[in-house]
Design an enzyme around this catalytic site. Structure first.
Site, PDB file in Angstrom:
ATOM      1  N   GLN A  51       0.844  -1.201   0.000  1.00  0.00           N
ATOM      2  CA  GLN A  51       0.000   0.000   0.000  1.00  0.00           C
ATOM      3  C   GLN A  51       0.877   1.248   0.000  1.00  0.00           C
ATOM      4  OE1 GLN A  51      -2.802  -0.439   3.270  1.00  0.00           O
ATOM      5  NE2 GLN A  51      -2.965  -2.612   2.777  1.00  0.00           N
ATOM      6  N   ARG A  52       0.420   2.246  -0.726  1.00  0.00           N
ATOM      7  CA  ARG A  52       1.255   3.435  -0.930  1.00  0.00           C
ATOM      8  C   ARG A  52       1.816   4.002   0.374  1.00  0.00           C
ATOM      9  NH1 ARG A  52       2.190   7.225  -4.862  1.00  0.00           N
ATOM     10  NH2 ARG A  52       0.703   6.366  -6.337  1.00  0.00           N
TER      11      ARG A  52
END
Ligand code: GDP
Ligand code: MG
Length: 131
Positions: free
Chosen positions: A56-57
């Site tokens: 996830q970013r």
């Protein structure tokens, strides 16, 4: 003998599924990875220790915390999500600038090739490098 392998790639690329497949686990109910999961497998006399890290970013800045004493890096790419292949390439380029990974072998895993919508594996290198 022991090898430490790091699985990286954007969220939803299929890292957890790949590692579960390798260890012969059921892959019908895979949930997004929070943080990281450590998975250990025995192959012949070889102990493989996989770090499965969330892509996830918001969590990508933490990838670098796992770069020390790694024997190989597996970069998993979701070939169906063509829109994000460029993003995957940008993240990969950043990783490769890390000094700690200088001599670490890299495997780019062109995942989801079973889908008719997947970018063919042989086109993945050029698309990853296209910025
Ligand atoms: N069609 C297809 N779907 C896959 C493949 N590998 C993973 N997936 C799906 O992609 C989604 C994300 O997988 P996951 O392993 O959680 O990705 P991660 O975030 O990289 O750990 C799940 O819905 C999986 O079922 C594959 O090889 N083919
Ligand atoms: Mg995962």
């Amino acid at each position: 003998m022991e090898a430490r392998l790091l699985a990286l790639g954007l969220d939803n690329a299929g890292k957890t599924t790949l590692l579960k497949c390798l260890s012969g686990e059921d892959i019908t109910n895979i949930v997004p990875t929070q943080g990281f999961v450590l998975k250990s497998m025995l192959r012949a006399d070889f102990k493989l220790i996989f770090w499965d890290i969330s892509g996830q970013r918001a969590l990508r800045p933490y990838w670098r915390n796992y770069f020390l004493r790694i024997d190989a890096l597996i970069y998993v790419v979701d070939c169906v999500d063509r829109r994000r292949i460029i993003e995957a390439g940008e993240e990969l380029m950043q990783i490769l600038e890390e000094e700690k990974l200088e001599k670490v072998p890299l495997l780019v895993f062109a995942n989801k090739q079973d889908s008719v919508f997947a970018l063919p594996a042989n086109e993945v290198p050029t698309r990853l490098l296209q910025q």
